[in-house]
Design an enzyme around this catalytic site. Structure first.
Site, mmCIF file in Angstrom:
data_model
loop_
_atom_site.group_PDB
_atom_site.id
_atom_site.type_symbol
_atom_site.label_atom_id
_atom_site.label_comp_id
_atom_site.label_asym_id
_atom_site.label_seq_id
_atom_site.Cartn_x
_atom_site.Cartn_y
_atom_site.Cartn_z
ATOM 1 N N ASP A 52 14.761 42.606 14.275
ATOM 2 C CA ASP A 52 14.550 42.776 15.713
ATOM 3 C C ASP A 52 13.895 44.141 15.914
ATOM 4 O O ASP A 52 14.486 45.183 15.595
ATOM 5 C CB ASP A 52 15.912 42.705 16.438
ATOM 6 N N ALA A 95 12.319 46.401 18.665
ATOM 7 C CA ALA A 95 12.122 46.574 20.112
ATOM 8 C C ALA A 95 11.672 47.985 20.477
ATOM 9 O O ALA A 95 11.408 48.257 21.650
ATOM 10 C CB ALA A 95 13.409 46.227 20.855
#
Ligand code: LMR
Length: 394
Positions: free
Chosen positions: A208, A210
């Site tokens: 992930d 971000a």
């Protein structure tokens, strides 16, 4: 029918946004949701984004549907930005998603489709939406230890030890950089050791990402991920443009997959397209088109990188400032880890009670047991904040 519904459990971050908005005090301080703020306390539209939007407004002639995978040039631009030349392009597939959360959700569904019996491992602690999405999709999940709160650092040995219990085919969620909520990150050497372990055990990484560009720099932040991607046969990657392009509400993200060969990448990409069709059909175009324009135009790209770097350095200055203020106030070095952490967040070692006290008595809002948004720190109020943090016993 609706009477069968129960009130859903609140999402900690969304709940905090509501509590902060409802607080009438003018002296309140929002260190909650991960949104960048400039030294004046606003979240401006980035210069390159405005310029790209302007160009789009002048030149775009239709808003008819694109593909269920979205804008191809956006996905290839994002893959290039993140992976550089670490992976042969034909092994990369992907699709546009509504935000990074959309990418996490679509990839979780992809795992469910491909290996419904896999267990997904995530760090303890992690972003609260990870376990929520996994549970919603119906995937088994387990945690691995990640953070040594005493030391304010990654507990790498414990992490590797816990992951030894994962079986071949299990999935491991990793934060690509700027770990949310702790701010404690893996070193390149740790990424390398972890990659070797994941490879030996036949696990599948699900990264992930971000906050690329918010930690040590655009390239530096993905050095570990690039090593992982260059080494392992299969990788999933959920990328968000919310923070580094400031496109929060436009919902811009990408679900990227690296397959063992071109055929695997193609079939996996087609599955992302099919899942997009099932969940929302065509992903929202505007923000992705803006990002694509920026990434493929030398001038816009250079300006975006320059502004992103200013944002990163601003956060770094605030980080160091808070660490120093707390050193003075606590007369101790126990908060020095704040200056070592990177990204948008740092996990202060608080309890739920102490964090609630800070909110109630001082109007300071933090997530959970003390995650603070570094970008929300007041440059001219660090001493006052440090006093409040020490006063509640954190
Ligand atoms: C956060 O962790 O604050 C951000 O990622 C925003 C969100 O959607 O939770």
């Amino acid at each position: 029918m609706f009477e069968a519904l129960k009130a859903p459990p609140p999402d900690k971050i969304i709940q905090l946004i509501g509590m902060y908005a409802a607080d009438p005090r003018t002296e309140k301080l929002d260190l909650g949701v991960g949104v960048y703020k400039d030294p004046q306390g606003s979240t401006p539209i980035m210069r390159a984004v405005k310029a790209a939007e302007h160009r789009l407004w002048k030149e775009q002639e239709t808003k008819t549907y694109l593909s269920v995978l979205g804008d191809k040039s956006f996905v290839t631009g994002m893959a290039g930005l993140i992976l550089g030349d670490s992976v042969a392009p034909e092994r990369i597939g992907g699709g546009q998603t509504p935000g990074g959360t959309g990418a996490v959700r679509q990839l979780a569904e992809l795992v469910k489709r491909a290996t419904p019996d896999a267990t997904v491992w995530y760090s303890d602690p992690t972003w609260p939406n990870h376990p929520q999405i996994l549970a919603h999709v119906g995937l088994a999940a387990k945690t691995y230890r990640y953070y040594d709160a005493e030391a304010g650092a990654v507990s790498f040995e414990a992490m590797c030890e816990d992951l030894k219990a994962a079986k071949a085919g299990d999935v491991v969620i990793l934060h690509g950089c700027c770990h949310n909520p702790t701010g404690a990150n893996l070193s390149l050497e740790q990424w390398q050791a972890l990659t070797a372990q994941i490879g030996e055990q036949g696990l599948v990484p699900f990264v992930d990402l971000a906050y690329q560009g918010f930690g040590d720099g655009l390239e530096e932040d993905v050095a570990g991920l690039r090593h992982l991607a260059a080494t392992l046969p299969e990788v999933m990657l959920a990328a968000s443009c919310s923070k580094n392009f400031g496109l929060y509400r436009d919902r811009v993200g990408a679900a990227i997959v690296i397959g063992k060969d071109a055929e695997a990448a193609k079939v996996t990409e087609a599955n992302i397209g099919a899942l997009n069709r099932l969940n929302f059909s065509f992903p929202p175009d505007h923000g992705a088109k803006v990002v694509s324009l920026i990434l493929h135009d030398a001038e816009l790209r250079a300006d975006w990188i320059a502004e992103l770097e200013d944002m990163r350095l601003n956060m770094l200055t605030l980080r160091k400032g808070l660490a120093e203020a707390l050193r003075r106030e606590a007369n101790s070095d126990r908060f020095d880890y704040i200056a070592v952490h990177r990204g948008m967040f740092t996990q202060l070692g608080g309890t739920l009670e102490k964090v609630a006290k800070l909110r109630e008595e001082h109007g300071v809002y933090m997530v959970g047991t003390g995650r603070i948004n570094i970008a929300g720190l007041p440059a001219d109020g660090l001493d006052k904040l440090a006093k409040a943090i020490v006063a509640v016993g954190i």
